[in-house]
Design an enzyme around this catalytic site. Sequence first.
Site, PDB file in Angstrom:
ATOM      1  N   ARG A  12      38.550  50.129  38.165  1.00  0.00           N
ATOM      2  CA  ARG A  12      39.245  49.813  36.908  1.00  0.00           C
ATOM      3  C   ARG A  12      38.747  48.465  36.373  1.00  0.00           C
ATOM      4  O   ARG A  12      38.114  48.401  35.337  1.00  0.00           O
ATOM      5  CB  ARG A  12      40.762  49.830  37.142  1.00  0.00           C
ATOM      6  N   ASP A  13      38.943  47.381  37.124  1.00  0.00           N
ATOM      7  CA  ASP A  13      38.477  46.066  36.647  1.00  0.00           C
ATOM      8  C   ASP A  13      36.950  46.070  36.547  1.00  0.00           C
ATOM      9  O   ASP A  13      36.359  45.472  35.634  1.00  0.00           O
ATOM     10  CB  ASP A  13      38.948  44.967  37.625  1.00  0.00           C
ATOM     11  N   HIS A  16      34.919  46.986  33.278  1.00  0.00           N
ATOM     12  CA  HIS A  16      34.484  45.978  32.301  1.00  0.00           C
ATOM     13  C   HIS A  16      33.024  45.580  32.574  1.00  0.00           C
ATOM     14  O   HIS A  16      32.219  45.428  31.664  1.00  0.00           O
ATOM     15  CB  HIS A  16      35.324  44.699  32.413  1.00  0.00           C
ATOM     16  N   SER A 166      43.867  36.293  35.196  1.00  0.00           N
ATOM     17  CA  SER A 166      42.870  37.045  34.417  1.00  0.00           C
ATOM     18  C   SER A 166      41.615  36.252  34.100  1.00  0.00           C
ATOM     19  O   SER A 166      40.535  36.808  33.930  1.00  0.00           O
ATOM     20  CB  SER A 166      43.475  37.485  33.081  1.00  0.00           C
ATOM     21  N   HIS A 193      46.396  38.715  41.837  1.00  0.00           N
ATOM     22  CA  HIS A 193      45.123  39.301  41.382  1.00  0.00           C
ATOM     23  C   HIS A 193      44.241  38.148  40.923  1.00  0.00           C
ATOM     24  O   HIS A 193      44.614  37.395  40.019  1.00  0.00           O
ATOM     25  CB  HIS A 193      45.429  40.260  40.223  1.00  0.00           C
ATOM     26  N   HIS A 195      40.332  36.289  39.893  1.00  0.00           N
ATOM     27  CA  HIS A 195      38.939  36.441  39.421  1.00  0.00           C
ATOM     28  C   HIS A 195      38.149  35.252  39.952  1.00  0.00           C
ATOM     29  O   HIS A 195      38.661  34.128  40.021  1.00  0.00           O
ATOM     30  CB  HIS A 195      38.878  36.520  37.886  1.00  0.00           C
ATOM     31  N   TYR A 284      40.027  35.111  29.177  1.00  0.00           N
ATOM     32  CA  TYR A 284      40.150  36.473  29.723  1.00  0.00           C
ATOM     33  C   TYR A 284      38.780  36.962  30.226  1.00  0.00           C
ATOM     34  O   TYR A 284      37.802  37.001  29.441  1.00  0.00           O
ATOM     35  CB  TYR A 284      40.580  37.309  28.532  1.00  0.00           C
TER      36      TYR A 284
HETATM   37  C1  LIG Z   1      43.207  44.473  31.158  1.00  0.00           C
HETATM   38  C2  LIG Z   1      42.792  43.428  32.149  1.00  0.00           C
HETATM   39  O1  LIG Z   1      41.446  43.599  32.474  1.00  0.00           O
HETATM   40  C3  LIG Z   1      43.705  43.419  33.354  1.00  0.00           C
HETATM   41  C4  LIG Z   1      43.219  42.526  34.425  1.00  0.00           C
HETATM   42  O2  LIG Z   1      42.636  42.953  35.409  1.00  0.00           O
HETATM   43  C5  LIG Z   1      43.361  41.080  34.267  1.00  0.00           C
HETATM   44  O3  LIG Z   1      44.070  40.626  33.359  1.00  0.00           O
HETATM   45  O4  LIG Z   1      42.761  40.358  35.089  1.00  0.00           O
HETATM   46 MN    MN Z   2      41.328  41.492  36.348  1.00  0.00          MN
END
Ligand SMILES: C[C@H](O)CC(=O)C(=O)O
Ligand code: MN
Length: 336
Positions: A12-13, A16, A166, A193, A195, A284
Site C-alpha cells: 500500500r505505502d 506511492h 507521514s 507508522h 518514514h 507528506y
Molecule cells: C495516504 C498516506 O500515504 C498514508 C500514509 O501512509 C502516511 O500518511 O504515512
Molecule cells: Mn506512510
Amino acid sequence: MSNLKITEVALRDGSHAISHQFTVEQVTSITSALNEARVPYIEVTHGDGLGGSSLQYGLSRTDELKLIEAAVGVADFSKISVLLLPGIGTIEDLKVAENLGAKMVRVATHVTEADVSKQHIETAKELGMETVGFLMMSHMAPVEKLVEQAKLMESYGADVVYVTDSAGALLPHEVKERIKALKQELSVEIGFHAHNNLSLAMGNTLAAIEEGATRIDGSVRCLGAGAGNTQTEVLVAVLEKMGIDTGIDLYKMMDLAENIVAPILPQPQEITKNSLTLGFAGVYSSFQVHANRAAKKFNIDSRDILVELGKREVVGGQEDMIIDVAAELAKAKSLV
Ligand SMILES: C[C@H](O)CC(=O)C(=O)O
Ligand SMILES: [Mn+2]
C-alpha cells in the site's frame, strides 16, 4: 510470543514509490511470501487508500479490488488490511473491500481532522472489521491536540489509534512524548507508522515500542513513500535481538526482500536529497514523486518545491498545490 503486532505496508505505502503500478502477479507473490513468513497483517490498496486511483493521486495500473482479491486468495494466515481516507474512499468502497475478504481497515485523517472518520469507523465496526484510526502528519499537531483527536477516534469505536509520521519528520523524543500521552489517556492499543526520511524510522519505532506502542508498521526492503518505512525484515531481526518475538520468520522475510521485492524496485529505496528534504521540511512523503515530476516540467529544483510546500503546511489531499507552487517558483525564477 510478545503482544507486538506488525502490519506490512509495502503493498500500500509502497504503491506511492512505484507510481501505483503493482500487478496481480506481484501482489500474489509478495503476499504469499509474507503469509509464509507469518506476518499478521498485510495492507493492500492504492497508496492513497480505497478509491485513490485518479488523476489527482495517480492512476493504478491494476484495479485495487483485483489486488485485494488476489491477496485474500493466498493469505490463509495473514489478515488483509485496507486503507481508507474519508473523502477519497467511500463507505461503499469499504463494504466492497470487506466483501472481498479484507479483515481490517485503517481509517486515515489529517491529525486535526479525526471528526471526519466517525461514520467510516462506525460502519467498519458494524461490518465486524478490526478498525484502526490513523492520524496522519502527526508532527503537525502539539501533543494535547493529538490526544484530543485520538480520543475522538476511540469514542467512535476504533480498536487501535496510530501516530502516523507521514513526513518522517518526528524526532525520537517527540515520538516518545506522543506515544506516552496516548498510552496515558486512551484505553485502546496504540500504533506507530514511520518514514525513514531522516534515517530515524528504526530509532523512532523502538522509541514508540519502549513507550508501549504494540502495533507497528514496516515495509519490506523499505518499499514505502519517500525513503520508505521501518524496514520490516530489519525490524524483525532487531526485535529478535531484543528478546521480542514477533512470530515472523526472519529468513523468509530476508529472502522475500532480496529475491522478490528488490527486483521490482525502480531504484533502491535510499535517503536521497529529495526524501531527506521531505523529513527536513515536514512534507507528506507521497509528495516526492509528484514534486519530482513538477520540478522536471518547470525546470526547477524539487527541493525548493518541497521546502515551500512545508512552509505552506500543505497536507495530503492538496496534491494540486504541488503544480501551483512549482509554477510560482518557476515564474519567480524567470523574473530574476
Ligand atoms: C495516504 C498516506 O500515504 C498514508 C500514509 O501512509 C502516511 O500518511 O504515512
Ligand atoms: Mn506512510
